[in-house]
Design a protein around this motif. Sequence first.
Motif, PDB file in Angstrom:
ATOM      1  N   PHE A 132       0.830  -1.202   0.000  1.00 37.65           N
ATOM      2  CA  PHE A 132       0.000   0.000   0.000  1.00 37.65           C
ATOM      3  C   PHE A 132       0.868   1.256   0.000  1.00 37.65           C
ATOM      4  CE2 PHE A 132      -2.758  -3.086   2.226  1.00 37.65           C
ATOM      5  CZ  PHE A 132      -3.928  -2.955   1.496  1.00 37.65           C
ATOM      6  N   ASN A 133       0.535   2.176  -0.861  1.00 35.05           N
ATOM      7  CA  ASN A 133       1.168   3.493  -0.833  1.00 35.05           C
ATOM      8  C   ASN A 133       0.181   4.491  -0.237  1.00 35.05           C
ATOM      9  OD1 ASN A 133       2.638   5.803  -1.177  1.00 35.05           O
ATOM     10  ND2 ASN A 133       2.441   5.863  -3.413  1.00 35.05           N
ATOM     11  N   LEU A 134       0.358   4.791   1.048  1.00 35.80           N
ATOM     12  CA  LEU A 134      -0.531   5.732   1.723  1.00 35.80           C
ATOM     13  C   LEU A 134       0.021   7.152   1.681  1.00 35.80           C
ATOM     14  CD1 LEU A 134      -1.478   3.583   4.861  1.00 35.80           C
ATOM     15  CD2 LEU A 134      -2.462   3.568   2.556  1.00 35.80           C
ATOM     16  N   GLY A 135       1.109   7.345   0.959  1.00 33.23           N
ATOM     17  CA  GLY A 135       1.749   8.650   0.896  1.00 33.23           C
ATOM     18  C   GLY A 135       1.171   9.560  -0.167  1.00 33.23           C
ATOM     19  N   ARG A 136       1.842  10.702  -0.338  1.00 30.21           N
ATOM     20  CA  ARG A 136       1.338  11.748  -1.237  1.00 30.21           C
ATOM     21  C   ARG A 136       2.085  11.812  -2.561  1.00 30.21           C
ATOM     22  NH1 ARG A 136       0.318  16.757   3.081  1.00 30.21           N
ATOM     23  NH2 ARG A 136      -1.009  15.573   4.509  1.00 30.21           N
ATOM     24  N   ALA A 137       2.911  10.826  -2.834  1.00 30.52           N
ATOM     25  CA  ALA A 137       3.627  10.772  -4.103  1.00 30.52           C
ATOM     26  C   ALA A 137       3.778   9.322  -4.533  1.00 30.52           C
ATOM     27  CB  ALA A 137       5.005  11.427  -3.957  1.00 30.52           C
ATOM     28  N   GLU A 138       3.943   9.104  -5.834  1.00 31.81           N
ATOM     29  CA  GLU A 138       4.201   7.750  -6.324  1.00 31.81           C
ATOM     30  C   GLU A 138       5.441   7.198  -5.640  1.00 31.81           C
ATOM     31  OE1 GLU A 138       4.537   7.609 -10.532  1.00 31.81           O
ATOM     32  OE2 GLU A 138       2.401   7.956 -10.897  1.00 31.81           O
ATOM     33  N   SER A 139       5.468   5.880  -5.463  1.00 33.60           N
ATOM     34  CA  SER A 139       6.586   5.300  -4.732  1.00 33.60           C
ATOM     35  C   SER A 139       6.801   3.864  -5.144  1.00 33.60           C
ATOM     36  CB  SER A 139       6.324   5.373  -3.224  1.00 33.60           C
ATOM     37  OG  SER A 139       7.399   4.828  -2.494  1.00 33.60           O
ATOM     38  N   ASP A 140       8.088   3.447  -5.127  1.00 31.78           N
ATOM     39  CA  ASP A 140       8.403   2.031  -5.229  1.00 31.78           C
ATOM     40  C   ASP A 140       8.245   1.423  -3.844  1.00 31.78           C
ATOM     41  OD1 ASP A 140       9.092   2.654  -7.813  1.00 31.78           O
ATOM     42  OD2 ASP A 140      11.259   2.428  -7.507  1.00 31.78           O
ATOM     43  N   ILE A 141       7.703   0.216  -3.768  1.00 32.10           N
ATOM     44  CA  ILE A 141       7.499  -0.452  -2.484  1.00 32.10           C
ATOM     45  C   ILE A 141       8.069  -1.857  -2.587  1.00 32.10           C
ATOM     46  CG2 ILE A 141       5.841  -1.129  -0.709  1.00 32.10           C
ATOM     47  CD1 ILE A 141       3.892   0.896  -1.838  1.00 32.10           C
ATOM     48  N   THR A 142       8.936  -2.203  -1.614  1.00 37.97           N
ATOM     49  CA  THR A 142       9.581  -3.512  -1.624  1.00 37.97           C
ATOM     50  C   THR A 142       9.079  -4.375  -0.486  1.00 37.97           C
ATOM     51  OG1 THR A 142      11.601  -2.663  -2.660  1.00 37.97           O
ATOM     52  CG2 THR A 142      11.787  -4.735  -1.436  1.00 37.97           C
ATOM     53  N   ALA A 143       8.689  -5.580  -0.819  1.00 44.60           N
ATOM     54  CA  ALA A 143       8.356  -6.585   0.186  1.00 44.60           C
ATOM     55  C   ALA A 143       9.552  -7.508   0.324  1.00 44.60           C
ATOM     56  CB  ALA A 143       7.125  -7.378  -0.226  1.00 44.60           C
ATOM     57  N   LYS A 144      10.191  -7.468   1.486  1.00 43.39           N
ATOM     58  CA  LYS A 144      11.314  -8.366   1.751  1.00 43.39           C
ATOM     59  C   LYS A 144      10.759  -9.688   2.263  1.00 43.39           C
ATOM     60  CE  LYS A 144      14.454  -4.619   3.062  1.00 43.39           C
ATOM     61  NZ  LYS A 144      15.307  -4.069   4.160  1.00 43.39           N
ATOM     62  N   TRP A 145      11.185 -10.783   1.642  1.00 45.84           N
ATOM     63  CA  TRP A 145      10.675 -12.082   2.055  1.00 45.84           C
ATOM     64  C   TRP A 145      10.977 -12.350   3.530  1.00 45.84           C
ATOM     65  CZ3 TRP A 145       7.834 -11.287  -1.451  1.00 45.84           C
ATOM     66  CH2 TRP A 145       7.854 -11.736  -2.755  1.00 45.84           C
ATOM     67  N   SER A 146      12.144 -11.889   4.019  1.00 42.93           N
ATOM     68  CA  SER A 146      12.495 -12.125   5.420  1.00 42.93           C
ATOM     69  C   SER A 146      11.490 -11.483   6.356  1.00 42.93           C
ATOM     70  CB  SER A 146      13.897 -11.590   5.717  1.00 42.93           C
ATOM     71  OG  SER A 146      13.991 -10.189   5.434  1.00 42.93           O
ATOM     72  N   ASP A 147      10.857 -10.379   5.936  1.00 42.97           N
ATOM     73  CA  ASP A 147       9.879  -9.698   6.785  1.00 42.97           C
ATOM     74  C   ASP A 147       8.583 -10.474   6.929  1.00 42.97           C
ATOM     75  OD1 ASP A 147      11.520  -7.546   7.332  1.00 42.97           O
ATOM     76  OD2 ASP A 147      10.710  -6.286   5.724  1.00 42.97           O
ATOM     77  N   ILE A 148       8.303 -11.359   5.985  1.00 43.37           N
ATOM     78  CA  ILE A 148       7.051 -12.116   6.056  1.00 43.37           C
ATOM     79  C   ILE A 148       7.286 -13.563   6.462  1.00 43.37           C
ATOM     80  CG2 ILE A 148       6.025 -10.592   4.324  1.00 43.37           C
ATOM     81  CD1 ILE A 148       6.218 -12.891   2.299  1.00 43.37           C
ATOM     82  N   GLY A 149       8.565 -13.902   6.802  1.00 41.16           N
ATOM     83  CA  GLY A 149       8.878 -15.244   7.279  1.00 41.16           C
ATOM     84  C   GLY A 149       9.312 -16.196   6.202  1.00 41.16           C
ATOM     85  N   LEU A 150       9.667 -15.686   5.039  1.00 39.93           N
ATOM     86  CA  LEU A 150      10.022 -16.535   3.895  1.00 39.93           C
ATOM     87  C   LEU A 150      11.507 -16.403   3.579  1.00 39.93           C
ATOM     88  CD1 LEU A 150       9.279 -18.319   1.432  1.00 39.93           C
ATOM     89  CD2 LEU A 150       8.606 -16.217   0.243  1.00 39.93           C
ATOM     90  N   THR A 151      12.191 -17.526   3.386  1.00 34.53           N
ATOM     91  CA  THR A 151      13.576 -17.547   2.945  1.00 34.53           C
ATOM     92  C   THR A 151      13.674 -18.339   1.647  1.00 34.53           C
ATOM     93  OG1 THR A 151      14.363 -17.478   5.232  1.00 34.53           O
ATOM     94  CG2 THR A 151      15.932 -18.177   3.571  1.00 34.53           C
ATOM     95  N   GLY A 152      14.321 -17.745   0.645  1.00 39.15           N
ATOM     96  CA  GLY A 152      14.441 -18.414  -0.650  1.00 39.15           C
ATOM     97  C   GLY A 152      13.689 -17.666  -1.730  1.00 39.15           C
ATOM     98  N   SER A 153      13.366 -18.354  -2.786  1.00 39.89           N
ATOM     99  CA  SER A 153      12.658 -17.716  -3.902  1.00 39.89           C
ATOM    100  C   SER A 153      11.180 -18.094  -3.882  1.00 39.89           C
ATOM    101  CB  SER A 153      13.286 -18.124  -5.237  1.00 39.89           C
ATOM    102  OG  SER A 153      13.087 -19.505  -5.480  1.00 39.89           O
TER     103      SER A 153
END
Length: 856
Positions: free
Chosen positions: A447-468
């Motif tokens: 989600f981009n809740l900000g006031r400008a376009e943005s790239d957003i990265t989901a790191k697998w480590s943040d969601i409990g996933l390791t690998g591809s």
Amino acid sequence: MTRMTRARRSLRALVVTVAALGIVAAAAVPAGATPTPEPTATSTPSATPTGTPTPTATPTATGTPTAAPSATPKSESKPAAVPTPIPPAAPAVDPWAVTPYMGWSSYSMQVYSGNGKWITADQLIAQSDAMHAKLQKAGYDHINVDAGWSDGVDANGRPTPSGTLYPQGLKKVIDHVHANGQKFGVYLIPGIGPDVYNKAYPIAGAPGCTTHDIAKQPLTQADYWKIGYAIDFSNPCSQKYVDSIADQLAAWGVNFVKFDSVTPGSGISDGSVDARDDVAAWSKALKKHSIWFELSWALDINYADYWKQYANGWRVEWDVECYCGSEALTQWDNIARLFPRAADWWRHAGPGGWNDFDSLNVGNGKMDGLTPDERRTATTLWAISAAPMYTGNDLTKLDQLGVDLLTNPEVVGVDQAGVPARPVSTTTKQQVWYALNKDGSYTVALFNLGRAESDITAKWSDIGLTGSATVRDLWARKNVGRADGSFTATDVPIHGVRLLKVTPDKGATVTVNDDAQGFSYGGTWTRNGGAEVAATSQPLTVNVTDTGTPAPPTSTGPTRTTSINDTDPGIAYSGQWGYSNGRNFGDYQDDVHYAEHPGSDSFSYTFTGTGISYLTELDSSEGEADVYIDGQFVKTISANIPTASHTPQQTVFTTNDLTDGKHTLRVVMKSGQFMLLDRLDVIQPSLIDPSSVSFDTKAPAPATFSVLRDPDEFTGITANGTALKKGSDYTVSGSTVTLQPSYVATLPVGTTTLNVAFRGDYLDDVHATTATGASVSYTFTGTGVDWLAPTGPDQGVVDIYLDGKLVKQLDTHSDTRRTQQKVFSVSGLRNGKHTIMAVKESGAVMRADAVRYSVR
């Protein structure tokens, strides 16, 4: 008076002529084991507190960090007779509420049209037919009528439908809805109206009982609008009265009841009005007819377990409507303020009961009050939260985007999977939310809740996933390829979103936290409650001089206070907040945030520590605010001093006796013209000593400090987010950390702040039990599994079962509290479903933290 308050009060006019009719007034008020080969398992032996794995014929590395050498502690947890595991209690799930409901509610159109009587027979039939034609194949099947459907009572004091709105009877409308394959809902509130009380109607099916008998004495307020009297449910006649109404509704064919103005909640959480007895009574009466029971509005999360016991859904926030006449149905601010509520409530929803976000008004761009991107974002938030998806639009006027948003089968499928998502963090405007689905895939929303376009990265480590993993875009309904370690969505528009399905590839590992939906607990368990240790850090000041005489170090006390300015990105503002600086009143860092909308404007801040203080200014224009800690109402505070004028940096709330861990402060504006936030002071135990070190370029020498927690918990040092290199920039010996002269010499003369970090329990929480035999289990699909758990001086032996077979007895006792220890590991399982279970055998407490399994 705010727009929301005015609207809530003005809609009371719907019942001016029937306010004495009792509960009818509510109708007029708005609102198994798979055989496996013998596994190869490793565990932490009791004689080695560092967690070194026991050698086996086929060793499997445990990955447990090695702590500083220490004497083997005297274990207080010698193995005894193996206790019989306490099985998880079978969940009592109402079969009609296994998934969130989908449908339509009339209230938004009643507000939009300015006509509480918009809900005529013709309109309801038209909405039913439009739903049948446009939305029903996607799962929408509820037609719910809000306030105003009744304008009288029968000879037994039960609400009767309006003859004006339904000249051929409401039953005919209900029959039409049912013929379309849909369900029909109505609206009620707690209490009994004055006229029904005074007229002492005989209660149907309850000889000797009248409506005059059942009011609580002395007469007390029952609802937010002060329409009716509270009911005395210690009188058996009271339940019989509720039963009589429920029986009547069922006879008409009603399938759903929205119960509004439920307290604690609905703007009243101080205990002065309490509808919990009403909720229990109505639940009992409706359940025997399989009628869905939905509670409203802004329910107090402190009573979440109560709502879950008795209802099928509960509104978590104020109304989504903007109350801006025919200009729009809603507005972006009313959507944005739901994100922190979703973060608070997500773990309380599941089969049988769901978090209700109110009407999803995304069906017509000319009416919704949202941009196309905002409409998609709102739909995504409802879907990933497994919230009931019901729209408030005029279904006869849906535009094509509205139909597409509401009927995308992959997005609807996310909602109906019934696994609420959680945020990685809410301290940024670019947020990643995720849910681990029952099939082993993840749902990930960016989600981009900000006031400008943005790239957003989901790191697998943040969601409990390791690998591809393989990634699919659910809105675009196409695969986007494989991603190793992370996925970046580029140019996400303002208030926009990307919604993904992430499927772990072969060889990946998945870590599942103790509060995930798939965990099952047998016996009495508590989440956190002081049993947890949160990840944390402390600043270290490095004073660099060039005088030839290093400055003396600064000693550390038992606690430290960190001041947080109102501009800190970790503060989540909900509602409509303004910002002011340069006021010259003595504000901390010369700025404040301010709110003007009681009931809807609030802020929250998640911190790690033992206490927090809220500082603001005292002024005659300020009023009261409700304070919550970890979702529990604490007290109402006031910043109003009639004789004061802009008295800055005053403490209006403080608490300093919290358990050391992660907590959330939430403050909701209650009254007054303004509420200000100037600063927050967070109280934390000291982690290092001293808190500052010195280095002189003309007399270079190592700078040392001590860590005050178990050295095994120390994870490293960073400077402006960049990690220092262990071995070259700093070294560790026992509890002493030494900054090497070669590194410190690169720092400029003056002061530099480094950050010293410590590990915590996985995602900063645990479940804990003191009951012998208490069990925790998790079923996974894979070829291996690790049991990650804390060890500590208060812990003992834990029995590990795999697919119903006892495979290991582990001693989880250690001399100090340690986090995220791999105490058990098994590999070489046949690929398929397996269940791992841990059972408390001895020790004062057992803690459960996480499971990590391997994907074939």
